[in-house]
Design an enzyme around this catalytic site. Structure first.
Site, PDB file in Angstrom:
ATOM      1  N   HIS A  10      41.424 -28.772  -3.141  1.00 28.25           N
ATOM      2  CA  HIS A  10      40.683 -27.554  -2.784  1.00 28.25           C
ATOM      3  C   HIS A  10      40.622 -27.397  -1.262  1.00 28.25           C
ATOM      4  CE1 HIS A  10      37.424 -24.548  -3.969  1.00 28.25           C
ATOM      5  NE2 HIS A  10      37.405 -24.515  -2.646  1.00 28.25           N
ATOM      6  N   HIS A  12      41.468 -24.276   1.709  1.00 23.60           N
ATOM      7  CA  HIS A  12      41.917 -22.918   2.042  1.00 23.60           C
ATOM      8  C   HIS A  12      42.851 -23.009   3.241  1.00 23.60           C
ATOM      9  CE1 HIS A  12      38.952 -20.881  -0.593  1.00 23.60           C
ATOM     10  NE2 HIS A  12      38.335 -22.036  -0.448  1.00 23.60           N
ATOM     11  N   HIS A 190      36.477 -20.216  -7.915  1.00 23.08           N
ATOM     12  CA  HIS A 190      35.219 -20.655  -7.309  1.00 23.08           C
ATOM     13  C   HIS A 190      34.078 -20.183  -8.213  1.00 23.08           C
ATOM     14  CE1 HIS A 190      37.662 -21.263  -3.788  1.00 23.08           C
ATOM     15  NE2 HIS A 190      36.645 -21.602  -3.027  1.00 23.08           N
ATOM     16  N   GLU A 193      28.951 -22.145  -6.929  1.00 27.27           N
ATOM     17  CA  GLU A 193      28.740 -22.488  -5.519  1.00 27.27           C
ATOM     18  C   GLU A 193      27.581 -21.601  -5.049  1.00 27.27           C
ATOM     19  OE1 GLU A 193      31.683 -21.097  -2.713  1.00 27.27           O
ATOM     20  OE2 GLU A 193      31.164 -22.587  -1.194  1.00 27.27           O
ATOM     21  N   ASP A 271      37.577 -28.087   1.485  1.00 25.43           N
ATOM     22  CA  ASP A 271      37.349 -26.644   1.513  1.00 25.43           C
ATOM     23  C   ASP A 271      37.924 -25.990   2.788  1.00 25.43           C
ATOM     24  OD1 ASP A 271      36.479 -24.432   0.111  1.00 25.43           O
ATOM     25  OD2 ASP A 271      34.355 -24.662   0.587  1.00 25.43           O
ATOM     26  N   ASP A 272      37.182 -26.087   3.878  1.00 28.56           N
ATOM     27  CA  ASP A 272      37.577 -25.487   5.169  1.00 28.56           C
ATOM     28  C   ASP A 272      37.186 -26.473   6.274  1.00 28.56           C
ATOM     29  OD1 ASP A 272      37.959 -22.606   3.979  1.00 28.56           O
ATOM     30  OD2 ASP A 272      35.941 -23.204   3.376  1.00 28.56           O
TER      31      ASP A 272
END
Ligand code: ADE
Ligand code: ZN
Length: 326
Positions: A10, A12, A190, A193, A271-272
């Protein structure tokens, strides 16, 4: 922690862009996005909605397939440096050609070329999951999933959805997910969350996904936790992201250990990462510190991630071998 071989599911693509890389592109393009950065040059935001705005401001300087090739190189080099042997990244045709299939093909070709070079240089394996942006709406998601369907194959192996989970319902995007599934793509979205357990129920019931991005708020509904465990749905959990975006006050309060102990299939991702001042070794360190997890726990997590990876059997066997021998 760096040396341990890791699988990351996961991530981005734009969210993994080092801030210095984006600032350099902004400079080259003569675009002023200085408000997206703090005094130290890192990304600056407060809360989820603002995070999404800053994310899109940063992404706005990525304008050509060549920009995405440079980004891919930077992202995969960073992952390889952290011991990641296989990673999947979320790619949004919305940002790569606006949802036009021909333009998207050009971006994808540049990304794949850079990924092949990263594999040759660092041994890291990569696959792409085309991702709709939820707050762009169901009609745009149909265009995005058409891009995914038209390029489904060796490199694009999945379809998913990110963006603002508080907008609309998962089921509004059923057409896009059906179109992707019919093209042979594996599905994730997603959910759980910034939406509660109901959003996870909808994802399972209305989109028929086999993995869930985050999914952590399932912990608020015991029946849902049982359902996730029974169906062996894999959660792509990103604890540092959840803490940075204010979902939980710290790692100790995060439900990842409780979900795992309830039999839910758990994996860990970032994630980021530069947005949240994290990377995979740091996530592992924090989990070790907060829950006493040790190397055998992390090896088990990576085994689960390899099993849930959206890749073909031959690639999975290569990943498993690396996990066993490195
Ligand atoms: N896009 C990038 N990061 C995201 C996140 N954590 N949630 C939803 N959409 C995203
Ligand atoms: Zn995400």
């Amino acid at each position: 922690m760096k040396a341990l071989p890791k699988v990351e599911l996961h991530l981005h693509h734009e969210g993994a862009a080092p801030p210095a890389f984006i600032r350099q592109l902004a400079y080259e393009r003569k675009v002023d996005i200085s408000r997206a950065f703090d005094a130290e040059g890192g990304y600056a935001f407060e809360g989820f909605q603002h995070f999404l705005q800053v994310y899109e401001a940063a992404t706005s300087v990525l304008r050509t397939p060549e920009d995405y090739a440079r980004l891919t190189k930077a992202v995969l080099e960073d992952r390889a440096e952290d011991g990641v042997i296989y990673c999947e990244t979320f790619l949004s045709p919305d940002f790569c050609g606006g949802g036009d299939v021909a333009a998207w093909r050009d971006y994808l070709a540049a990304i794949v070329e850079a990924a092949k070079q990263a594999e040759a240089a660092h041994g890291i394996l990569w696959r792409g999951v085309v991702t709709a942006v939820r707050h762009f709406g169901p009609e745009q998601a149909k265009r995005t999933s058409l891009c995914a369907a038209e390029t489904a194959g060796d490199w694009i192996t999945g379809f998913g959805m990110g963006g603002d989970e508080t907008k609309g319902k998962q089921g509004d995007f059923a057409y896009a997910f059906d179109q992707a599934r019919e093209a042979g793509l594996r599905l994730t979205t997603h959910a759980g969350e910034f939406g509660g357990p109901e959003s996870v129920w909808e994802a399972i019931r209305d989109l028929h996904v086999e993995r869930i991005g985050h999914g952590v708020r399932a912990i608020e509904d015991a029946r849902l936790v049982e359902e996730l465990a029974a169906r062996q749905i894999t959660l792509e959990v990103c604890p540092g992201s959840n803490v940075a975006l204010g979902l939980y006050k710290d790692f100790a309060a995060h439900p990842i250990a409780r979900l795992r102990d309830a039999g839910v299939k758990i994996t860990v991702s970032t994630d980021d990462p530069p947005f949240f001042h994290t990377n995979l070794p740091r996530e592992y360190d924090m989990l070790a510190e907060s829950f006493g997890w040790d190397e055998s726990d992390f090896r088990a997590l990576n085994q689960t991630a390899a099993e849930a990876a959206f890749c073909d059997t031959e690639t999975r066997a290569r990943i498993m071998k690396k996990l066993e021998t490195e």
